[in-house]
Motif scaffolding. Structure first.
Motif, mmCIF file in Angstrom:
data_model
loop_
_atom_site.group_PDB
_atom_site.id
_atom_site.type_symbol
_atom_site.label_atom_id
_atom_site.label_comp_id
_atom_site.label_asym_id
_atom_site.label_seq_id
_atom_site.Cartn_x
_atom_site.Cartn_y
_atom_site.Cartn_z
ATOM 1 N N GLU A 34 0.817 -1.211 0.000
ATOM 2 C CA GLU A 34 0.000 0.000 0.000
ATOM 3 C C GLU A 34 0.852 1.263 0.000
ATOM 4 O OE1 GLU A 34 -3.267 -0.132 -0.360
ATOM 5 O OE2 GLU A 34 -3.070 -2.322 -0.421
ATOM 6 N N ASN A 35 2.113 1.114 0.401
ATOM 7 C CA ASN A 35 3.016 2.275 0.460
ATOM 8 C C ASN A 35 4.403 1.843 -0.012
ATOM 9 O OD1 ASN A 35 1.328 4.428 2.002
ATOM 10 N ND2 ASN A 35 1.112 2.566 3.243
ATOM 11 N N LEU A 36 4.502 1.572 -1.298
ATOM 12 C CA LEU A 36 5.790 1.144 -1.837
ATOM 13 C C LEU A 36 6.801 2.269 -1.720
ATOM 14 C CD1 LEU A 36 4.551 -0.764 -5.004
ATOM 15 C CD2 LEU A 36 5.651 -1.765 -2.990
ATOM 16 N N PRO A 37 7.980 2.001 -1.174
ATOM 17 C CA PRO A 37 8.969 3.066 -0.971
ATOM 18 C C PRO A 37 9.409 3.696 -2.290
ATOM 19 C CG PRO A 37 9.569 1.063 0.227
ATOM 20 C CD PRO A 37 8.437 0.698 -0.679
ATOM 21 N N GLU A 38 9.610 4.998 -2.271
ATOM 22 C CA GLU A 38 10.118 5.678 -3.458
ATOM 23 C C GLU A 38 11.496 5.149 -3.823
ATOM 24 O OE1 GLU A 38 10.094 8.083 -6.774
ATOM 25 O OE2 GLU A 38 8.470 7.506 -5.421
ATOM 26 N N ALA A 39 12.257 4.748 -2.808
ATOM 27 C CA ALA A 39 13.584 4.187 -3.066
ATOM 28 C C ALA A 39 13.493 2.925 -3.913
ATOM 29 C CB ALA A 39 14.289 3.881 -1.745
ATOM 30 N N PHE A 40 12.437 2.154 -3.712
ATOM 31 C CA PHE A 40 12.249 0.940 -4.504
ATOM 32 C C PHE A 40 12.005 1.297 -5.964
ATOM 33 C CE2 PHE A 40 9.073 -2.394 -5.916
ATOM 34 C CZ PHE A 40 10.027 -3.356 -6.185
ATOM 35 N N CYS A 41 11.113 2.239 -6.200
ATOM 36 C CA CYS A 41 10.792 2.653 -7.563
ATOM 37 C C CYS A 41 12.027 3.201 -8.275
ATOM 38 C CB CYS A 41 9.686 3.697 -7.522
ATOM 39 S SG CYS A 41 9.259 4.396 -9.118
ATOM 40 N N GLN A 42 12.735 4.125 -7.627
ATOM 41 C CA GLN A 42 13.885 4.782 -8.254
ATOM 42 C C GLN A 42 15.021 3.799 -8.516
ATOM 43 O OE1 GLN A 42 14.132 7.972 -9.379
ATOM 44 N NE2 GLN A 42 11.955 8.207 -8.844
ATOM 45 N N SER A 43 15.333 2.978 -7.531
ATOM 46 C CA SER A 43 16.453 2.054 -7.699
ATOM 47 C C SER A 43 16.126 0.953 -8.696
ATOM 48 C CB SER A 43 16.850 1.449 -6.355
ATOM 49 O OG SER A 43 15.769 0.759 -5.755
ATOM 50 N N LEU A 44 14.864 0.562 -8.770
ATOM 51 C CA LEU A 44 14.461 -0.445 -9.738
ATOM 52 C C LEU A 44 14.610 0.090 -11.160
ATOM 53 C CD1 LEU A 44 13.321 -3.264 -10.209
ATOM 54 C CD2 LEU A 44 11.021 -2.312 -9.909
ATOM 55 N N GLY A 45 14.115 1.311 -11.391
ATOM 56 C CA GLY A 45 14.265 1.915 -12.712
ATOM 57 C C GLY A 45 15.729 2.078 -13.102
ATOM 58 N N LYS A 46 16.556 2.492 -12.141
ATOM 59 C CA LYS A 46 17.984 2.687 -12.398
ATOM 60 C C LYS A 46 18.675 1.364 -12.713
ATOM 61 C CE LYS A 46 22.185 4.480 -10.175
ATOM 62 N NZ LYS A 46 22.724 5.135 -8.943
ATOM 63 N N THR A 47 18.323 0.312 -11.979
ATOM 64 C CA THR A 47 18.957 -0.993 -12.185
ATOM 65 C C THR A 47 18.584 -1.579 -13.536
ATOM 66 O OG1 THR A 47 18.977 -1.398 -9.802
ATOM 67 C CG2 THR A 47 19.200 -3.303 -11.240
ATOM 68 N N ILE A 48 17.312 -1.486 -13.909
ATOM 69 C CA ILE A 48 16.891 -2.009 -15.214
ATOM 70 C C ILE A 48 17.554 -1.220 -16.334
ATOM 71 C CG2 ILE A 48 14.939 -2.496 -16.730
ATOM 72 C CD1 ILE A 48 13.198 -2.759 -14.227
ATOM 73 N N ALA A 49 17.657 0.095 -16.171
ATOM 74 C CA ALA A 49 18.313 0.921 -17.191
ATOM 75 C C ALA A 49 19.773 0.511 -17.363
ATOM 76 C CB ALA A 49 18.211 2.395 -16.817
ATOM 77 N N ALA A 50 20.454 0.247 -16.265
ATOM 78 C CA ALA A 50 21.861 -0.170 -16.345
ATOM 79 C C ALA A 50 21.982 -1.516 -17.044
ATOM 80 C CB ALA A 50 22.462 -0.244 -14.943
ATOM 81 N N LEU A 51 21.067 -2.430 -16.768
ATOM 82 C CA LEU A 51 21.084 -3.727 -17.441
ATOM 83 C C LEU A 51 20.854 -3.564 -18.934
ATOM 84 C CD1 LEU A 51 20.981 -6.823 -17.583
ATOM 85 C CD2 LEU A 51 18.565 -6.680 -16.911
ATOM 86 N N HIS A 52 19.865 -2.777 -19.294
ATOM 87 C CA HIS A 52 19.516 -2.616 -20.709
ATOM 88 C C HIS A 52 20.567 -1.843 -21.493
ATOM 89 C CE1 HIS A 52 14.908 -3.368 -20.049
ATOM 90 N NE2 HIS A 52 15.674 -4.373 -19.677
ATOM 91 N N ALA A 53 21.475 -1.158 -20.792
ATOM 92 C CA ALA A 53 22.540 -0.406 -21.464
ATOM 93 C C ALA A 53 23.781 -1.249 -21.737
ATOM 94 C CB ALA A 53 22.925 0.802 -20.612
ATOM 95 N N GLN A 54 23.774 -2.512 -21.324
ATOM 96 C CA GLN A 54 24.951 -3.360 -21.506
ATOM 97 C C GLN A 54 25.209 -3.622 -22.994
ATOM 98 O OE1 GLN A 54 27.055 -4.295 -18.915
ATOM 99 N NE2 GLN A 54 25.708 -2.838 -17.853
ATOM 100 N N ASP A 55 26.451 -3.889 -23.304
ATOM 101 C CA ASP A 55 26.910 -4.101 -24.677
ATOM 102 C C ASP A 55 26.339 -5.414 -25.220
ATOM 103 O OD1 ASP A 55 28.244 -4.353 -27.049
ATOM 104 O OD2 ASP A 55 30.266 -4.264 -26.203
ATOM 105 N N THR A 56 25.493 -5.320 -26.229
ATOM 106 C CA THR A 56 24.885 -6.530 -26.775
ATOM 107 C C THR A 56 25.895 -7.371 -27.555
ATOM 108 O OG1 THR A 56 24.115 -5.278 -28.701
ATOM 109 C CG2 THR A 56 22.575 -5.531 -26.867
ATOM 110 N N ALA A 57 26.916 -6.729 -28.108
ATOM 111 C CA ALA A 57 27.959 -7.493 -28.798
ATOM 112 C C ALA A 57 28.713 -8.367 -27.807
ATOM 113 C CB ALA A 57 28.911 -6.551 -29.529
ATOM 114 N N ALA A 58 28.967 -7.831 -26.609
ATOM 115 C CA ALA A 58 29.633 -8.622 -25.573
ATOM 116 C C ALA A 58 28.746 -9.778 -25.130
ATOM 117 C CB ALA A 58 29.980 -7.729 -24.382
ATOM 118 N N ALA A 59 27.438 -9.543 -25.085
ATOM 119 C CA ALA A 59 26.508 -10.617 -24.721
ATOM 120 C C ALA A 59 26.540 -11.723 -25.761
ATOM 121 C CB ALA A 59 25.100 -10.054 -24.571
ATOM 122 N N ALA A 60 26.570 -11.339 -27.025
ATOM 123 C CA ALA A 60 26.649 -12.341 -28.086
ATOM 124 C C ALA A 60 27.954 -13.120 -28.012
ATOM 125 C CB ALA A 60 26.511 -11.666 -29.447
#
Length: 306
Positions: A122-148
Motif C-alpha cells: 500500500e506504500n511502496l517506498p520511493e527508493a524501490f521505484c527509483q532504484s528499480l528503474g535505475k537498475t533495469i536501465a543499467a542492465l539494458h545499457a549493456q553491450d549486446t555485442a559482448a553478450a553475443a
C-alpha cells in the motif's frame, strides 16, 4: 505429460557432494525452500557461519538454462548497481554461492500460488521505484555485442515478432488458444507502432521473488538469470506491471528514462500487450518441463477454461 524429476538427495549425500567441492556446511542449519519450479533451494551455514545458497536442479531440462545463467553472471559481474550471485560451485548436480544481502520483495506460497509480500504494497517506498528503474536501465545499457560473444541468445529487432509468433503457434498446436485471444495476439504482432526498433540485454524473469531490497526498500540484488538474453526491453516490465499495477509501472518508467533507459511512445501499451500474452510463457513451461501441474493455469490464460 509426466514430469520427470531428479531424485532428491539425502542429507548425507548432499554433505558429501558439497565437501567434494571444498564446501563444509553445518547440516543442522539446512533450511529447504521448495518454491522454485526449476531448482530446489537450500539455505545453510558453513563452518565459519557464512550463509550459503545451494541450488539443485529438479529436471535435466533446466541445465542448459543454468549454463546460460552462469555466462550471464560472468558477463555482468561488477557492472550493475545491484549485487548478483557469485557462483563458487557450478556443477550439473549443484550450484552454490554465498547468500546475497537483502530480502526478496516477495516470497512465493506454492500451495496457494501467490506472493507473500515483504514490502508494504500500500506504500511502496520511493527508493524501490527509483532504484528499480535505475537498475533495469543499467542492465539494458549493456553491450549486446559482448553478450553475443559470451554465448547468449541474441534476437534482432526484426526477429522479435517472428520468434514470438513461433512460440504462440507451438502453444496453439499443443494446447490450444481461444479464437478471441489468438486474434488479439495477431493484431498486436502486426501493428508496428507497439514494437521497439532495438533489442537489449534483458533479465527475462524480473519478478518480485527475484528482486532483493535493503531495509529501506532500495534494490540491492537480482536473482535467477536463467532466462537472460538479448531481446525486447519490455519483457523486464511485464511481471512488474502484473504485480504492482499501471501507476507504479509509470513511475518506474520515469525513473528508468531518467537513468538513461530508452523508451518509445507506446512502450507501456506494449508491456500491457505482453502481459496479455502471458499464457504463451505458461504454455511453454508446461511443454518444456513435462509437468501438467500448471496446465489448468495455462488453459485459463489461453482462454480455454470452461
Amino acid at each position: 505429460m509426466k514430469e520427470v524429476k531428479n531424485s532428491p538427495l539425502s542429507e548425507s549425500e548432499l554433505i558429501g557432494l558439497t565437501q567434494r567441492h571444498g564446501l563444509h556446511l553445518q547440516p543442522e542449519t539446512f533450511n529447504y525452500n521448495e518454491t522454485g519450479l526449476d531448482f530446489q533451494v537450500i539455505h545453510a551455514l558453513d563452518n565459519a557461519q557464512q550463509p550459503w545458497i545451494l541450488r539443485l536442479p529438479r529436471r535435466p531440462d533446466v541445465l542448459p538454462r543454468a549454463n546460460n545463467e552462469h555466462r550471464v553472471l560472468q558477463l555482468l559481474k561488477g557492472k550493475l548497481p545491484a549485487d548478483l550471485p557469485d557462483w563458487q560451485i557450478f556443477d550439473p548436480s549443484l550450484i552454490a554461492y554465498p547468500r546475497l544481502p537483502g530480502i526478496p520483495v516477495a516470497n512465493i506460497d506454492m500451495e496457494k500460488l501467490c506472493y507473500v509480500w515483504n514490502l508494504d504494497m500500500e506504500n511502496l517506498p520511493e527508493a524501490f521505484c527509483q532504484s528499480l528503474g535505475k537498475t533495469i536501465a543499467a542492465l539494458h545499457a549493456q553491450d549486446t555485442a559482448a553478450a553475443a560473444k559470451a554465448g547468449l541468445n541474441v534476437l534482432q529487432p526484426e526477429q522479435l515478432r517472428g520468434h514470438l509468433q513461433g512460440q504462440m503457434q507451438r502453444v496453439k498446436t499443443a494446447i490450444g488458444v481461444a479464437d478471441p485471444v489468438w486474434d488479439r495476439w495477431q493484431a498486436w504482432l502486426q501493428d508496428d507502432s507497439y514494437w521497439p526498433g532495438y533489442t537489449c540485454l534483458v533479465h527475462g524473469d524480473l519478478q518480485a521473488a527475484h528482486i532483493l531490497t535493503d531495509e529501506n526498500g532500495k534494490v540491492n540484488g537480482l536473482l535467477d538469470w536463467t532466462e537472460a538474453e538479448v531481446s525486447d526491453p519490455a519483457i523486464d516490465f511485464v511481471a512488474l506491471l502484473a504485480a504492482f499495477g499501471e501507476d507504479f509501472m509509470k513511475r518506474v518508467l520515469v525513473a528508468y528514462e531518467q537513468a538513461g533507459g530508452r523508451v518509445w511512445p507506446r512502450m507501456l501499451e506494449h508491456v500491457q500487450q505482453r502481459h496479455g500474452a502471458y499464457g504463451v510463457n505458461i504454455g511453454l513451461f508446461v511443454l518444456e518441463s513435462g509437468t501438467d501441474d500448471y496446465l489448468p493455469m495455462a488453459k485459463e490464460a489461453l482462454g480455454l477454461s470452461s
